[in-house]
Design a protein around this motif. Sequence first.
Motif, mmCIF file in Angstrom:
data_model
loop_
_atom_site.group_PDB
_atom_site.id
_atom_site.type_symbol
_atom_site.label_atom_id
_atom_site.label_comp_id
_atom_site.label_asym_id
_atom_site.label_seq_id
_atom_site.Cartn_x
_atom_site.Cartn_y
_atom_site.Cartn_z
ATOM 1 N N ILE A 150 0.817 -1.219 0.000
ATOM 2 C CA ILE A 150 0.000 0.000 0.000
ATOM 3 C C ILE A 150 0.851 1.271 0.000
ATOM 4 N N LYS A 151 2.156 1.129 0.244
ATOM 5 C CA LYS A 151 3.054 2.280 0.249
ATOM 6 C C LYS A 151 3.792 2.403 -1.077
ATOM 7 N N GLN A 152 4.200 3.635 -1.388
ATOM 8 C CA GLN A 152 5.010 3.911 -2.571
ATOM 9 C C GLN A 152 6.153 4.834 -2.168
ATOM 10 N N ALA A 153 7.147 4.948 -3.039
ATOM 11 C CA ALA A 153 8.298 5.790 -2.723
ATOM 12 C C ALA A 153 7.884 7.233 -2.466
ATOM 13 N N TYR A 154 6.872 7.721 -3.191
ATOM 14 C CA TYR A 154 6.484 9.123 -3.004
ATOM 15 C C TYR A 154 5.861 9.360 -1.628
ATOM 16 N N ASP A 155 5.335 8.288 -0.986
ATOM 17 C CA ASP A 155 4.813 8.443 0.378
ATOM 18 C C ASP A 155 5.941 8.827 1.334
ATOM 19 N N ILE A 156 7.111 8.226 1.133
ATOM 20 C CA ILE A 156 8.266 8.530 1.985
ATOM 21 C C ILE A 156 8.679 9.981 1.798
ATOM 22 N N GLU A 157 8.653 10.441 0.560
ATOM 23 C CA GLU A 157 9.030 11.830 0.285
ATOM 24 C C GLU A 157 8.066 12.803 0.951
ATOM 25 N N LYS A 158 6.771 12.536 0.844
ATOM 26 C CA LYS A 158 5.777 13.426 1.456
ATOM 27 C C LYS A 158 5.900 13.436 2.981
ATOM 28 N N LEU A 159 6.089 12.265 3.560
ATOM 29 C CA LEU A 159 6.230 12.182 5.012
ATOM 30 C C LEU A 159 7.507 12.864 5.482
ATOM 31 N N GLY A 160 8.556 12.830 4.649
ATOM 32 C CA GLY A 160 9.793 13.513 4.997
ATOM 33 C C GLY A 160 9.592 15.004 5.205
ATOM 34 N N GLU A 161 8.710 15.601 4.423
ATOM 35 C CA GLU A 161 8.419 17.031 4.582
ATOM 36 C C GLU A 161 7.738 17.301 5.920
ATOM 37 N N ILE A 162 6.841 16.398 6.317
ATOM 38 C CA ILE A 162 6.168 16.550 7.610
ATOM 39 C C ILE A 162 7.172 16.394 8.745
ATOM 40 N N GLN A 163 8.056 15.411 8.649
ATOM 41 C CA GLN A 163 9.070 15.202 9.684
ATOM 42 C C GLN A 163 9.950 16.440 9.838
ATOM 43 N N ARG A 164 10.354 17.015 8.721
ATOM 44 C CA ARG A 164 11.188 18.220 8.773
ATOM 45 C C ARG A 164 10.446 19.352 9.488
ATOM 46 N N ASP A 165 9.172 19.555 9.141
ATOM 47 C CA ASP A 165 8.391 20.630 9.765
ATOM 48 C C ASP A 165 8.265 20.415 11.273
ATOM 49 N N LEU A 166 7.981 19.184 11.674
ATOM 50 C CA LEU A 166 7.792 18.913 13.100
ATOM 51 C C LEU A 166 9.092 19.071 13.875
ATOM 52 N N LEU A 167 10.186 18.605 13.311
ATOM 53 C CA LEU A 167 11.487 18.777 13.973
ATOM 54 C C LEU A 167 11.804 20.254 14.169
ATOM 55 N N ASP A 168 11.591 21.046 13.148
ATOM 56 C CA ASP A 168 11.908 22.474 13.251
ATOM 57 C C ASP A 168 11.036 23.156 14.296
ATOM 58 N N ARG A 169 9.783 22.763 14.419
ATOM 59 C CA ARG A 169 8.904 23.384 15.401
ATOM 60 C C ARG A 169 9.306 23.033 16.826
ATOM 61 N N THR A 170 9.817 21.826 17.017
ATOM 62 C CA THR A 170 10.077 21.379 18.390
ATOM 63 C C THR A 170 11.330 21.989 19.002
ATOM 64 N N VAL A 171 12.169 22.648 18.215
ATOM 65 C CA VAL A 171 13.401 23.231 18.758
ATOM 66 C C VAL A 171 13.084 24.181 19.912
ATOM 67 N N ASP A 172 12.106 25.034 19.719
ATOM 68 C CA ASP A 172 11.762 26.017 20.752
ATOM 69 C C ASP A 172 10.908 25.428 21.868
ATOM 70 N N TRP A 173 10.510 24.174 21.742
ATOM 71 C CA TRP A 173 9.715 23.536 22.787
ATOM 72 C C TRP A 173 10.593 22.893 23.845
ATOM 73 N N VAL A 174 11.904 22.877 23.593
ATOM 74 C CA VAL A 174 12.855 22.275 24.533
ATOM 75 C C VAL A 174 13.607 23.403 25.246
ATOM 76 N N ARG A 175 13.644 23.355 26.551
ATOM 77 C CA ARG A 175 14.372 24.401 27.296
ATOM 78 C C ARG A 175 15.871 24.270 27.035
ATOM 79 N N PRO A 176 16.647 25.330 27.178
ATOM 80 C CA PRO A 176 18.107 25.220 27.068
ATOM 81 C C PRO A 176 18.643 24.162 28.029
#
Length: 458
Positions: A350-376
Amino acid sequence: MKSTSKRSPGPAGQPDQERADTPGFAARKVAADILGNVVHKKRTLDGEFDAASGHSGLRALAGNDRALVRAILGAALRHRGEISEILDRLLDRGIPEKTGRVLDILHVAIAQMLYLDIPDRAAVSLAVDHAGADRRARPYKGLVNGVLRRLGREREEATADIDADVVNTPDWLRQSWQAAYGAETAREIARAHQGEAALDLTVKSDPEGWAKRLGGRVVGVGSVRLSKKGPVEALDGFDEGAWWIQDAAAALPARLLGDVRGLRVADLCAAPGGKTAQLAAAGAEVTAIDISGGRLKRLEENMTRLGLSVRTVVSDLRKFTPDEPFDAVLLDAPCGATGTIRRHPDLPWIKQAYDIEKLGEIQRDLLDRTVDWVRPGGVLVYCTCSLEPEEGETQAQAFLERHAGRMQLEPIDAAEVGGLGHLLAQSGYLRCLPCHNAGADDDTRGMDGFFAARFRRL
């Protein structure tokens, strides 16, 4: 008012209702229907088996027949490439389109004949009946009968020299694993997917005691692996909330946060809650966030059974902002889940290579958002149950480059993963493969594919 109309007979002279009442017929019909929904309509097995919204025919079956359907589908999907190769050998020409469930009926029957303890005569007879009961498949009833009987006679010739490690994996996945891990390891991964996953439990305390009590053994960082399967609700300790189901590999990322007693910890994309339970049981003040209200409700039910208290928030993480930074954040990001194929044999189809590419964009967005959610000084652990480097190593390295000066990699030590140094990459990342041992010997072989990286906020 009683109807006076006569029931029309099926193509073999057997009334449709009598055929439908044949023992085992309904289960095989449902199995073929679900198989078609998975491979042609890209529906997930979990969705088809959902007790509330899944396949209506499945919900109408007795428990033993539902278990049979699951076993048939597991075999048919794990060995789909082999079955397709066998059919190519047995058929003089391809089966035309618009033939109803002919191919699905054949796959279901062959799965029973070759991979399950079901007599050939039962598998063949029920497949022929099914073809006869399907309006579009009916003209191919004789073909179904002939192909399956020929397989029964020519089993050795039909199955000889098939490279199961190659044909059971779609080309794009096999090529991805070969590029990432080498040809031989890619073979080992594919081989691991041909067997079912073990049932692993995470216990609140005393894993050795629970292993003895449940007839299992301790693997990983204190998981209990059971040698027998059955209804989990009937196992010792379920009602008292002493443990929860969690693969030995899935239990590792939460451990990478270290001692979380008294710390404010966010578990992002938290459902179904295995990692949430680990963190809460370790004494953390957990905020579990997930986009799905339904999945969070099940998480809350699990926490109630376990006697654990957590705060839950239904939110899209791309729109959520915490009131203040957390001491630690665990991001189990949405991914292609290719590390869980042993548990979900439908995924390759049920998966295709393009699914990995699309999910990669979501992972990048979530990682970038969480930087400021972690205290120094706080810790962020990023993990995915994926075998694809684009969702693991590549994503983590790109994150470090984007946030140089704010986040740094904190390499993982073998002692943090139960001394299982073979699970660690030279880069300091955690990389579990389905062919890896979850303990010190080959008897513990098999675990979910997982990636994890730990970052420290500067």
